[in-house]
Motif scaffolding. Structure first.
Motif, PDB file in Angstrom:
ATOM      1  N   PHE A   1     -28.942  -9.275   2.087  1.00  0.00           N
ATOM      2  CA  PHE A   1     -28.350  -8.305   3.009  1.00  0.00           C
ATOM      3  C   PHE A   1     -29.368  -7.219   3.343  1.00  0.00           C
ATOM      4  O   PHE A   1     -30.483  -7.197   2.817  1.00  0.00           O
ATOM      5  CB  PHE A   1     -27.078  -7.695   2.403  1.00  0.00           C
ATOM      6  N   VAL A   2     -28.945  -6.290   4.211  1.00  0.00           N
ATOM      7  CA  VAL A   2     -29.786  -5.167   4.610  1.00  0.00           C
ATOM      8  C   VAL A   2     -29.380  -3.961   3.773  1.00  0.00           C
ATOM      9  O   VAL A   2     -28.225  -3.529   3.818  1.00  0.00           O
ATOM     10  CB  VAL A   2     -29.614  -4.837   6.106  1.00  0.00           C
ATOM     11  N   SER A   3     -30.331  -3.422   3.001  1.00  0.00           N
ATOM     12  CA  SER A   3     -29.999  -2.265   2.172  1.00  0.00           C
ATOM     13  C   SER A   3     -29.875  -1.015   3.040  1.00  0.00           C
ATOM     14  O   SER A   3     -30.376  -0.964   4.166  1.00  0.00           O
ATOM     15  CB  SER A   3     -31.085  -2.053   1.107  1.00  0.00           C
ATOM     16  N   LEU A   4     -29.185  -0.015   2.521  1.00  0.00           N
ATOM     17  CA  LEU A   4     -28.978   1.233   3.246  1.00  0.00           C
ATOM     18  C   LEU A   4     -30.130   2.192   2.996  1.00  0.00           C
ATOM     19  O   LEU A   4     -30.701   2.246   1.907  1.00  0.00           O
ATOM     20  CB  LEU A   4     -27.665   1.880   2.803  1.00  0.00           C
TER      21      LEU A   4
ATOM     22  N   THR B   1     -24.627   6.011   5.563  1.00  0.00           N
ATOM     23  CA  THR B   1     -23.297   5.571   5.149  1.00  0.00           C
ATOM     24  C   THR B   1     -22.949   4.264   5.823  1.00  0.00           C
ATOM     25  O   THR B   1     -23.474   3.933   6.883  1.00  0.00           O
ATOM     26  CB  THR B   1     -22.229   6.620   5.487  1.00  0.00           C
ATOM     27  N   GLN B   2     -22.058   3.539   5.162  1.00  0.00           N
ATOM     28  CA  GLN B   2     -21.604   2.269   5.725  1.00  0.00           C
ATOM     29  C   GLN B   2     -20.109   2.134   5.482  1.00  0.00           C
ATOM     30  O   GLN B   2     -19.637   2.272   4.358  1.00  0.00           O
ATOM     31  CB  GLN B   2     -22.355   1.102   5.058  1.00  0.00           C
ATOM     32  N   ASP B   3     -19.346   1.897   6.554  1.00  0.00           N
ATOM     33  CA  ASP B   3     -17.921   1.680   6.403  1.00  0.00           C
ATOM     34  C   ASP B   3     -17.680   0.266   5.879  1.00  0.00           C
ATOM     35  O   ASP B   3     -18.595  -0.543   5.758  1.00  0.00           O
ATOM     36  CB  ASP B   3     -17.217   1.861   7.757  1.00  0.00           C
ATOM     37  N   GLY B   4     -16.436  -0.030   5.575  1.00  0.00           N
ATOM     38  CA  GLY B   4     -16.090  -1.360   5.120  1.00  0.00           C
ATOM     39  C   GLY B   4     -16.472  -2.406   6.136  1.00  0.00           C
ATOM     40  O   GLY B   4     -16.653  -2.121   7.327  1.00  0.00           O
TER      41      GLY B   4
END
Length: 417
Positions: A59-62, A67-70
């Protein structure tokens, strides 16, 4: 007669002779123990693309403070947005699985965006955009929804492009001896053959009126069989040479020179035993001195009368006749020429006093033992430069005595093979 110091004679000899520049191509299955003839340079990166080192989800890390929503695929409306910490993907991150990447598979169109992931397996290519793999044991799944349950750092379980080696990098250098690891690297690079230094052809010629050929019947009690011949044959092979045993040569002045010069034509190196000391029947030394003399004796015991000469591109190693002397002098001078380096040395504790018997550097056959994790050596049982039993069997090592030695002294040692 003044004898040259051993170390200086060896260094000068190897410098003057140099390494063979002849090479041959052999299959990897035949290359174990051979010496690489040229640098091996990587023609491409390995890995070619980012690759997963574990089974998991790519996956792509933050980024920091992002922030990342569901992911929108989970059966919950109570998800709290994820806040990334530096180089860390926070647990409870939710991702939507959009595909699978298996080892050996390739989909150029497979890519992930933030909030997405691809199920991946060890050795599989990462999809475009992915920079981190979370192991399968660190997630919970519900249909397409993948929830990270344990933090993983950015870049986790990812083999970067060129991690093993990069295009244009020298992976193996000329002169290295190929072991199973080096051959594994060559196989990994897709090579089926490799350029190695050609084996030198080494003839072994025993001289002496007292010597019999193998299997020949003894006619009187003064006759003996040449044990050094077979020992040198196998040592040469162990050191990477191609060995051939020649018929025993009798001590007759004219025939000795004639036969030695004739034998040199069929080999790269001719090793003779006997005929190098100061006796009335020692004719080999004069043949050696008729060539370009590279070593004319050395300050060593046994073997101080060793001689090495060059005849054009051919080399003559004229060694002493006693078996122990011939084997030790061959190990000191011939082995580094064939293997490309002097014998790897190691240290051991002397188990008993040793009184030097000469002013030379003495190489002493000894028995190696391991007592409570400490390597120790003591002189072999039978004495004399002709002794084979005890001197060259069992653990067959040599320690070096440059001075009087006491029990407990740390001594320099080497093995024959």
């Amino acid at each position: 007669m003044n004898f040259e110091d051993f170390e200086s004679s060896l260094e000068r000899f190897l410098r003057e002779v140099g390494e063979t520049n002849q090479a041959e191509q052999v299959a990897l299955t035949e290359a174990f123990g051979r010496v690489l003839a040229q640098n091996v340079v990587a023609s491409e990166n390995l890995p070619l693309q980012k690759t997963s080192s574990m089974d998991g989800y790519a996956f792509v890390s933050l980024a920091k403070n992002e922030t990342q929503d569901g992911c929108g695929c989970c059966d919950t409306n109570t998800h709290t947005p994820t806040h990334a910490t530096p180089n860390l993907t926070t647990k409870k991150t939710e991702l939507r699985c959009i595909g699978v990447s298996a080892a050996g598979g390739y989909d150029p169109n497979l890519a992930v965006k933030k909030g997405e992931c691809v199920k991946t397996f060890t050795g599989a290519l990462l999809p475009a955009g992915a920079d981190t793999v979370v192991p399968v044991e660190n997630v919970e799944t519900n249909g397409e929804c993948v929830t990270i349950t344990k933090d993983v750092p950015r870049g986790f379980a990812v083999r970067e492009v060129g991690e093993c080696y990069k295009k244009g990098e020298v992976v193996l250098r000329s002169g290295v001896r190929l072991g199973f690891g080096e051959l594994g690297v060559l196989a990994e690079m897709g090579k089926a053959f490799v350029e190695v230094r050609a084996k030198r052809r080494v003839g072994i010629l025993a001289t002496g009126n007292e010597l019999l050929g193998f299997g020949e019947a003894r006619k009187n009690p003064s006759q003996i069989y040449p044990s050094s011949t077979i020992m040198l044959f196998w040592l040469v092979r162990a050191w990477g040479g191609e060995a051939v045993i020649l018929p025993v040569l009798k001590d007759e002045c004219e025939s000795v020179k004639e036969q030695i010069l004739a034998s040199l034509k069929s080999v790269d190196i001719l090793v003779t035993t006997g005929g190098v000391s100061v006796g009335d029947f020692d004719f080999v030394k004069e043949v050696a001195r008729s060539g370009e003399v590279l070593v004319d004796g050395a300050s060593i015991k046994p073997g101080r009368h060793v001689k090495i000469a060059r005849f054009g591109e051919k080399l003559l190693f004229a060694l002493p006749g006693f078996p122990l002397s011939s084997v030790i002098t061959a190990t000191l001078y011939l082995k580094p020429l064939l293997r490309g380096a002097f014998e790897e040395k190691f240290s051991a504790v002397l188990a008993e006093d040793y009184a030097k018997k000469s002013g030379f550097c003495e190489f002493v056959p000894s028995v190696l033992s391991n007592e409570n994790g400490v390597l120790s050596v003591k002189r072999a049982g039978k004495k004399g430069s002709s002794a084979v039993i005890d001197g060259l069997v069992k653990d067959a090592v040599v320690f070096v005595a440059r001075r009087e030695l006491k029990k407990g002294d740390l001594v320099e040692c080497f093995k024959f093979v």
